[in-house]
Design a protein around this motif. Structure first.
Motif, PDB file in Angstrom:
ATOM      1  N   GLU A 335       0.827  -1.209   0.000  1.00 25.97           N
ATOM      2  CA  GLU A 335       0.000   0.000   0.000  1.00 25.97           C
ATOM      3  C   GLU A 335       0.860   1.257   0.000  1.00 25.97           C
ATOM      4  O   GLU A 335       0.570   2.228  -0.713  1.00 25.97           O
ATOM      5  CB  GLU A 335      -0.942  -0.003   1.199  1.00 25.97           C
ATOM      6  CG  GLU A 335      -1.943   1.139   1.166  1.00 25.97           C
ATOM      7  CD  GLU A 335      -3.053   0.995   2.187  1.00 25.97           C
ATOM      8  OE1 GLU A 335      -4.009   1.793   2.125  1.00 25.97           O
ATOM      9  OE2 GLU A 335      -2.968   0.084   3.037  1.00 25.97           O
ATOM     10  N   ALA A 336       1.943   1.251   0.778  1.00 24.75           N
ATOM     11  CA  ALA A 336       2.826   2.417   0.811  1.00 24.75           C
ATOM     12  C   ALA A 336       3.488   2.631  -0.546  1.00 24.75           C
ATOM     13  O   ALA A 336       3.618   3.770  -1.020  1.00 24.75           O
ATOM     14  CB  ALA A 336       3.886   2.238   1.897  1.00 24.75           C
ATOM     15  N   LEU A 337       3.902   1.543  -1.193  1.00 26.32           N
ATOM     16  CA  LEU A 337       4.508   1.664  -2.516  1.00 26.32           C
ATOM     17  C   LEU A 337       3.503   2.206  -3.519  1.00 26.32           C
ATOM     18  O   LEU A 337       3.828   3.063  -4.353  1.00 26.32           O
ATOM     19  CB  LEU A 337       5.034   0.299  -2.973  1.00 26.32           C
ATOM     20  CG  LEU A 337       5.638   0.241  -4.376  1.00 26.32           C
ATOM     21  CD1 LEU A 337       6.851   1.164  -4.491  1.00 26.32           C
ATOM     22  CD2 LEU A 337       6.023  -1.198  -4.745  1.00 26.32           C
ATOM     23  N   LEU A 338       2.272   1.738  -3.425  1.00 26.96           N
ATOM     24  CA  LEU A 338       1.239   2.200  -4.347  1.00 26.96           C
ATOM     25  C   LEU A 338       0.953   3.686  -4.146  1.00 26.96           C
ATOM     26  O   LEU A 338       0.810   4.446  -5.116  1.00 26.96           O
ATOM     27  CB  LEU A 338      -0.030   1.377  -4.145  1.00 26.96           C
ATOM     28  CG  LEU A 338      -1.178   1.644  -5.116  1.00 26.96           C
ATOM     29  CD1 LEU A 338      -0.758   1.334  -6.546  1.00 26.96           C
ATOM     30  CD2 LEU A 338      -2.396   0.803  -4.738  1.00 26.96           C
ATOM     31  N   ASP A 339       0.881   4.118  -2.890  1.00 26.89           N
ATOM     32  CA  ASP A 339       0.647   5.539  -2.614  1.00 26.89           C
ATOM     33  C   ASP A 339       1.748   6.395  -3.237  1.00 26.89           C
ATOM     34  O   ASP A 339       1.482   7.449  -3.825  1.00 26.89           O
ATOM     35  CB  ASP A 339       0.597   5.781  -1.102  1.00 26.89           C
ATOM     36  CG  ASP A 339      -0.693   5.275  -0.473  1.00 26.89           C
ATOM     37  OD1 ASP A 339      -1.683   5.119  -1.214  1.00 26.89           O
ATOM     38  OD2 ASP A 339      -0.697   5.021   0.748  1.00 26.89           O
ATOM     39  N   GLU A 340       2.988   5.933  -3.106  1.00 22.26           N
ATOM     40  CA  GLU A 340       4.107   6.677  -3.686  1.00 22.26           C
ATOM     41  C   GLU A 340       4.028   6.680  -5.210  1.00 22.26           C
ATOM     42  O   GLU A 340       4.242   7.705  -5.866  1.00 22.26           O
ATOM     43  CB  GLU A 340       5.430   6.060  -3.238  1.00 22.26           C
ATOM     44  CG  GLU A 340       6.654   6.770  -3.803  1.00 22.26           C
ATOM     45  CD  GLU A 340       7.954   6.055  -3.465  1.00 22.26           C
ATOM     46  OE1 GLU A 340       8.927   6.234  -4.217  1.00 22.26           O
ATOM     47  OE2 GLU A 340       7.988   5.319  -2.452  1.00 22.26           O
ATOM     48  N   ALA A 408       6.431  -0.015 -10.072  1.00 24.00           N
ATOM     49  CA  ALA A 408       5.893  -0.744  -8.920  1.00 24.00           C
ATOM     50  C   ALA A 408       5.170  -1.972  -9.457  1.00 24.00           C
ATOM     51  O   ALA A 408       4.270  -1.847 -10.293  1.00 24.00           O
ATOM     52  CB  ALA A 408       4.941   0.136  -8.122  1.00 24.00           C
ATOM     53  N   TRP A 409       5.585  -3.138  -8.999  1.00 23.96           N
ATOM     54  CA  TRP A 409       4.961  -4.392  -9.423  1.00 23.96           C
ATOM     55  C   TRP A 409       4.229  -4.987  -8.228  1.00 23.96           C
ATOM     56  O   TRP A 409       4.842  -5.232  -7.181  1.00 23.96           O
ATOM     57  CB  TRP A 409       6.014  -5.399  -9.897  1.00 23.96           C
ATOM     58  CG  TRP A 409       6.795  -5.031 -11.123  1.00 23.96           C
ATOM     59  CD1 TRP A 409       7.625  -3.965 -11.286  1.00 23.96           C
ATOM     60  CD2 TRP A 409       6.845  -5.769 -12.345  1.00 23.96           C
ATOM     61  NE1 TRP A 409       8.187  -3.980 -12.532  1.00 23.96           N
ATOM     62  CE2 TRP A 409       7.730  -5.081 -13.214  1.00 23.96           C
ATOM     63  CE3 TRP A 409       6.236  -6.936 -12.802  1.00 23.96           C
ATOM     64  CZ2 TRP A 409       8.019  -5.525 -14.498  1.00 23.96           C
ATOM     65  CZ3 TRP A 409       6.524  -7.382 -14.082  1.00 23.96           C
ATOM     66  CH2 TRP A 409       7.399  -6.683 -14.922  1.00 23.96           C
ATOM     67  N   LEU A 410       2.938  -5.227  -8.364  1.00 29.46           N
ATOM     68  CA  LEU A 410       2.179  -5.943  -7.339  1.00 29.46           C
ATOM     69  C   LEU A 410       1.914  -7.348  -7.868  1.00 29.46           C
ATOM     70  O   LEU A 410       1.286  -7.519  -8.919  1.00 29.46           O
ATOM     71  CB  LEU A 410       0.864  -5.235  -7.020  1.00 29.46           C
ATOM     72  CG  LEU A 410       0.954  -3.811  -6.456  1.00 29.46           C
ATOM     73  CD1 LEU A 410      -0.405  -3.371  -5.922  1.00 29.46           C
ATOM     74  CD2 LEU A 410       2.014  -3.689  -5.377  1.00 29.46           C
ATOM     75  N   GLN A 411       2.400  -8.336  -7.114  1.00 27.70           N
ATOM     76  CA  GLN A 411       2.379  -9.717  -7.575  1.00 27.70           C
ATOM     77  C   GLN A 411       1.396 -10.568  -6.779  1.00 27.70           C
ATOM     78  O   GLN A 411       1.260 -10.416  -5.565  1.00 27.70           O
ATOM     79  CB  GLN A 411       3.779 -10.329  -7.455  1.00 27.70           C
ATOM     80  CG  GLN A 411       4.855  -9.596  -8.248  1.00 27.70           C
ATOM     81  CD  GLN A 411       4.571  -9.604  -9.729  1.00 27.70           C
ATOM     82  OE1 GLN A 411       4.274  -8.560 -10.307  1.00 27.70           O
ATOM     83  NE2 GLN A 411       4.625 -10.780 -10.348  1.00 27.70           N
ATOM     84  N   GLY A 412       0.740 -11.507  -7.481  1.00 24.79           N
ATOM     85  CA  GLY A 412      -0.183 -12.427  -6.838  1.00 24.79           C
ATOM     86  C   GLY A 412       0.529 -13.642  -6.272  1.00 24.79           C
ATOM     87  O   GLY A 412       1.726 -13.846  -6.488  1.00 24.79           O
ATOM     88  N   ILE A 421       2.796  -0.291 -12.207  1.00 16.15           N
ATOM     89  CA  ILE A 421       2.745   1.156 -12.419  1.00 16.15           C
ATOM     90  C   ILE A 421       4.133   1.628 -12.828  1.00 16.15           C
ATOM     91  O   ILE A 421       5.130   1.278 -12.193  1.00 16.15           O
ATOM     92  CB  ILE A 421       2.277   1.888 -11.149  1.00 16.15           C
ATOM     93  CG1 ILE A 421       0.835   1.489 -10.816  1.00 16.15           C
ATOM     94  CG2 ILE A 421       2.391   3.402 -11.323  1.00 16.15           C
ATOM     95  CD1 ILE A 421       0.317   2.105  -9.535  1.00 16.15           C
ATOM     96  N   GLU A 422       4.187   2.385 -13.899  1.00 15.46           N
ATOM     97  CA  GLU A 422       5.451   2.933 -14.381  1.00 15.46           C
ATOM     98  C   GLU A 422       5.438   4.450 -14.268  1.00 15.46           C
ATOM     99  O   GLU A 422       4.415   5.091 -14.517  1.00 15.46           O
ATOM    100  CB  GLU A 422       5.691   2.551 -15.847  1.00 15.46           C
ATOM    101  CG  GLU A 422       5.983   1.087 -16.075  1.00 15.46           C
ATOM    102  CD  GLU A 422       6.399   0.815 -17.507  1.00 15.46           C
ATOM    103  OE1 GLU A 422       6.556   1.791 -18.283  1.00 15.46           O
ATOM    104  OE2 GLU A 422       6.572  -0.366 -17.854  1.00 15.46           O
ATOM    105  N   GLY A 423       6.585   5.005 -13.876  1.00 13.16           N
ATOM    106  CA  GLY A 423       6.751   6.449 -13.841  1.00 13.16           C
ATOM    107  C   GLY A 423       8.132   6.825 -14.346  1.00 13.16           C
ATOM    108  O   GLY A 423       8.998   5.966 -14.537  1.00 13.16           O
ATOM    109  N   VAL A 424       8.346   8.107 -14.545  1.00 12.19           N
ATOM    110  CA  VAL A 424       9.620   8.598 -15.066  1.00 12.19           C
ATOM    111  C   VAL A 424      10.506   9.008 -13.903  1.00 12.19           C
ATOM    112  O   VAL A 424      10.055   9.685 -12.974  1.00 12.19           O
ATOM    113  CB  VAL A 424       9.393   9.796 -16.010  1.00 12.19           C
ATOM    114  CG1 VAL A 424      10.730  10.319 -16.529  1.00 12.19           C
ATOM    115  CG2 VAL A 424       8.483   9.393 -17.158  1.00 12.19           C
ATOM    116  N   LEU A 425      11.769   8.582 -13.948  1.00 15.53           N
ATOM    117  CA  LEU A 425      12.720   8.973 -12.903  1.00 15.53           C
ATOM    118  C   LEU A 425      13.053  10.459 -13.003  1.00 15.53           C
ATOM    119  O   LEU A 425      13.156  11.003 -14.106  1.00 15.53           O
ATOM    120  CB  LEU A 425      14.006   8.158 -13.045  1.00 15.53           C
ATOM    121  CG  LEU A 425      13.949   6.718 -12.543  1.00 15.53           C
ATOM    122  CD1 LEU A 425      15.239   5.996 -12.888  1.00 15.53           C
ATOM    123  CD2 LEU A 425      13.723   6.686 -11.041  1.00 15.53           C
TER     124      LEU A 425
END
Length: 425
Positions: A335-340, A408-412, A421-425
């Motif tokens: 959840e913290a990774l997703l928020d970021e 961010a990779w959320l794995q089952g 989720i991908e973003g630009v550095l």
């Protein structure tokens, strides 16, 4: 003077013994010496009537208790009751007693009554030749590489469970042995199984159908996945489906062990780049090297797709490798990774159609997306779309720094990618 209660206690019999005996395919020559000795040592034999009649000549002078199909629990309880009275019981199964046999239900019955191996009734499991081995011996060498056995009987197992196992075996290219493939009450399961395998195997994949192995009415039929339903299949049959390497040659069904990958079969010499007594160049170490090189050159997502690998396996391999390009970190809080991640510049949400290919099903702009949490369910809502995902389905979360992008990779739990989720550095 001892009391009546004391005398009764002294007169109680010592607990007896239960032999769980695998008879093999049915022919006396295929029974182990230990199986014959166990039957000889028993004073009572319990089993399905067809199996007991196969060994009738070994049961002279013994109490014989015959039971029908679907009476397995009754057989177990009767064996336990007799053993508690000091009797020595042979509870028999065809094939191997521990492979779709009576060993499981007998132990279930005992453990449910508080039995332990060091108290009370003595139990000995006597293995036998299972149908997979017996039938394979009659057609050649179809099981010399990885294989599995699946019962098609849904009398005790939900069909959804069976179908999932069939799908997994077919996709993973296991040689597969079908036990209990068909009966008068279950004519359709074999058709469904074939349909599943045809999604992953060629129609000309070799199939062996062996009926009544090592019994008087034995028959062997070599056919193909496409034509197998035209052949006689019943409850006394086992069906062996080959893998992509299996073949029939000179009437022999063969699944190569893999020596041809390392050696020239004609002269036995190692192939270029291969050495005896070490892993193949395409073994684990070689796979790791190829994965790292591909991920470095083209990115993690491309490596997953190109190698057809489980995404979590790829991420863990890169993480354990400790590289910096790409760099993979397992995060303690999804959840913290997703928020970021929702605040990353240019953040986009990618949903994958399958774990195996990693193919992108959708790429959604996360600008202005709203995150919610309702009764343990993650919700994401953007312009014209909404995503719902139970948090309990998230087994691991990874941060990946990959080619000027952060992901961010959320794995089952099965290693599949739930979202990325991908973003630009």
């Amino acid at each position: 003077m001892p009391s009546a209660k004391s005398n009764a206690t002294q007169a109680s019999p010592e607990p007896g013994k239960i032999f769980l005996v695998g008879l093999g395919p049915g022919d006396i020559d295929q029974m182990t010496a230990r199986a014959r000795a166990a039957i000889a040592a028993a004073d009572v034999a319990i089993g399905y009537r067809t199996y007991l009649r196969l060994i009738a000549h070994l049961l002279e002078g013994k109490e014989v208790i015959e039971r029908g199909m679907a009476e397995e629990i009754d057989r177990c309880n009767e064996a336990v009751a007799l053993a508690r009275r000091g009797r020595v019981v042979a509870l028999v199964s065809s094939g191997d007693v521990g492979v779709f046999g009576m060993a499981g239900p007998l132990y279930e019955a005992l453990l449910a009554q508080g039995w332990t191996p060091d108290s009370g009734i003595v139990v000995e499991v006597v293995p036998g030749i299972t149908a997979a081995s017996a039938c394979a011996s009659l057609v050649g060498a179809p099981l010399t590489h990885d294989f599995c056995a699946i019962s098609l009987s849904d009398m005790l197992t939900p069909w959804t469970v069976i179908a999932a196992r069939l799908e997994a075996a077919a996709r993973a290219d296991f040689v597969t042995v079908f036990y209990n493939p068909k009966s008068s009450r279950r004519p359709d399961q074999i058709r469904e199984a074939r349909t599943i395998f045809l999604r992953h195997r060629r129609p000309n994949t070799p199939v062996a159908i062996v009926h009544a192995a090592y019994r008087p009415h034995q028959s062997v039929d070599l056919t193909t996945l496409a034509d197998m339903l035209d052949r006689d299949i019943g409850m006394n049959s086992a069906v062996i489906l080959g893998n992509r390497s299996s073949r029939v040659q000179a009437g022999i069904m063969l699944t190569p062990r893999g020596y041809g990958h390392k050696y020239d079969i004609a002269d036995g010499q190692p192939r270029p780049g291969e050495s005896p007594r070490v892993s193949l160049s395409t073994g684990l170490d070689g796979w790791r090297s190829a994965l790292t090189a591909l991920a470095t050159e083209k990115g993690v997502q491309q490596a997953v797709a190109a190698l057809g690998a489980n995404p979590t396996q790829v991420l863990e391999t890169l993480r354990e490798g400790g590289g910096t390009s790409p760099m993979v970190v397992r995060e303690p809080s999804a959840e913290a990774l997703l928020d970021e991640a929702l605040g990353w510049p240019g953040a986009t949400l990618h949903l994958s159609s399958s774990a195996a290919s990693g193919a992108t099903l959708a790429a959604l702009d996360l600008a202005g997306a709203a995150k919610g949490d309702q009764a343990g369910h993650l919700t994401l809502a953007g312009a014209g779309w909404t995503l719902g995902l139970p948090w309990t389905s998230v087994a691991a979360a990874y941060r990946v720094l990959d080619r000027q992008r952060v992901c961010a990779w959320l794995q089952g739990p099965d290693g599949d990618t739930l979202l990325r989720i991908e973003g630009v550095l």
